[in-house]
Write an enzyme that holds these catalytic residues in place. Structure first.
Site, PDB file in Angstrom:
ATOM      1  N   ILE A  18     -10.692   0.152   6.759  1.00 46.95           N
ATOM      2  CA  ILE A  18     -11.728   1.036   6.243  1.00 46.95           C
ATOM      3  C   ILE A  18     -12.380   0.449   4.993  1.00 46.95           C
ATOM      4  O   ILE A  18     -13.600   0.518   4.829  1.00 46.95           O
ATOM      5  CB  ILE A  18     -11.137   2.427   5.945  1.00 46.95           C
ATOM      6  CG1 ILE A  18     -10.699   3.111   7.246  1.00 46.95           C
ATOM      7  CG2 ILE A  18     -12.146   3.303   5.203  1.00 46.95           C
ATOM      8  CD1 ILE A  18      -9.900   4.387   7.031  1.00 46.95           C
TER       9      ILE A  18
ATOM     10  N   SER B  40      -6.149  11.510   4.220  1.00 46.50           N
ATOM     11  CA  SER B  40      -5.717  11.426   5.607  1.00 46.50           C
ATOM     12  C   SER B  40      -5.529  12.854   6.106  1.00 46.50           C
ATOM     13  O   SER B  40      -5.311  13.774   5.307  1.00 46.50           O
ATOM     14  CB  SER B  40      -4.387  10.672   5.702  1.00 46.50           C
ATOM     15  OG  SER B  40      -3.770  10.846   6.965  1.00 46.50           O
TER      16      SER B  40
ATOM     17  N   TYR C   6       5.007   9.381   2.879  1.00 43.08           N
ATOM     18  CA  TYR C   6       3.564   9.139   2.988  1.00 43.08           C
ATOM     19  C   TYR C   6       2.782  10.444   2.875  1.00 43.08           C
ATOM     20  O   TYR C   6       1.802  10.539   2.125  1.00 43.08           O
ATOM     21  CB  TYR C   6       3.259   8.433   4.307  1.00 43.08           C
ATOM     22  CG  TYR C   6       1.790   8.171   4.532  1.00 43.08           C
ATOM     23  CD1 TYR C   6       1.145   7.129   3.882  1.00 43.08           C
ATOM     24  CD2 TYR C   6       1.053   8.968   5.404  1.00 43.08           C
ATOM     25  CE1 TYR C   6      -0.211   6.888   4.084  1.00 43.08           C
ATOM     26  CE2 TYR C   6      -0.291   8.733   5.613  1.00 43.08           C
ATOM     27  CZ  TYR C   6      -0.918   7.697   4.954  1.00 43.08           C
ATOM     28  OH  TYR C   6      -2.251   7.467   5.165  1.00 43.08           O
TER      29      TYR C   6
END
Length: 284
Positions: free
Chosen positions: A16, A139, A152
């Site tokens: 990205i 995310s 995460y």
């Protein structure tokens, strides 16, 4: 000095970050493209050459507070301004808490959360002067907790809480903040988190659940199913260029549907019903 809007992007060696650096330069931004290891800059340099754009490629480890401060000082001296920051640097991580050390968990938080805090903090004086904007790649894992992603997702949840709280404060000073939430993106994620290696949880009571999760993840990140980095970059550049950017945006219809299950799930039952299926061993 430059009349073009100046954009700092972290984590541009691939995926990205690389795609956004090229797309933003094509849209007229003066892009400062940073990465932790300049030995990995070859792909970005080649992409810039192919696209016919110029980038200011610099080394920056977002976990090194002194290096972050020094880079923002350099930007002030070289350009006299900073109009936008894209926090993109981060690292995937798969594991479960009983099978990993606290140092591993802290390392995930350091890159994915404290790196965002550090760069944002250092950039704010310049962004206040320019009445600029902060865009951060989070995310859908910052909205919905996911099996074997405890560390995460904790880091991405922290990013979301940090920026959601900062947004009205920054807005009062003329700085706009946007959180970008991709779903599965066809980058080097699977290789980078070691899913192709033998996970530590194999041979433990977690093995069956982990195998089910890995099978589901491999399918989600298959290039035929996943979103491309370039299409995520298009969303990000549109946000960077928008007069009134949203506080939060998902980068695909799949990401929007996935995030929506959390927003309408006040007791958590729907989320748990979905994610439990991810770790259910396949029937023989």
């Amino acid at each position: 000095m430059t009349s073009s809007p100046v954009l700092l992007i972290t984590g541009t060696s691939s995926g990205i970050g690389l795609a956004t650096a090229i797309a933003a330069a094509r849209r007229g931004f003066r892009v400062i493209a940073t990465m932790r290891d300049l030995a990995k800059a070859g792909r970005l340099r080649t992409a810039a050459l192919d696209a016919g754009v110029e980038l200011d490629i610099q080394r920056l480890d977002v976990t090194d507070e002194e290096a972050v401060a020094a880079e923002l000082d350099r930007i002030r001296g070289a350009y006299g301004r900073l109009d936008a920051l894209l926090n993109n640097a981060g690292a995937g991580h798969v594991g479960t808490v009983e099978q990993e050390s606290l140092d591993e968990v802290r390392a995930v938080m350091e890159v994915n959360f404290f790196g965002v805090v550090s760069v944002t903090r250092a950039a704010l004086p310049l962004l206040r002067e320019s009445r600029g904007r902060i865009v951060t790649v989070s995310s859908v894992g910052g909205v919905v907790g996911q099996p074997f992603n405890e560390a995460y997702c904790a880091a991405k949840f922290a990013v979301e809480g940090f920026l959601e709280s900062l947004t009205p404060v920054a807005a009062g000073l003329g700085v706009k903040v946007t959180i970008v939430e991709p779903g599965a993106v066809g980058t080097e994620f699977v290789a980078n988190v070691g899913l192709e290696e033998t996970p530590a949880a194999f041979g433990t009571p977690y093995e069956d659940a982990l195998r089910a999760y890995l099978a589901r993840t491999a399918a989600a990140f298959d290039p035929a199913a996943a979103q491309t980095p370039e299409s995520v970059a298009d969303v990000i550049v549109d946000v960077l260029a928008a007069e009134n950017p949203p506080a939060r945006i998902q980068t695909s219809e799949n990401a929007r549907r996935f995030a929506a299950i959390k927003l309408s799930d006040l007791d958590g039952a729907h989320v748990q019903a979905v994610t439990r299926r991810w770790v259910a061993p396949a029937e023989a």
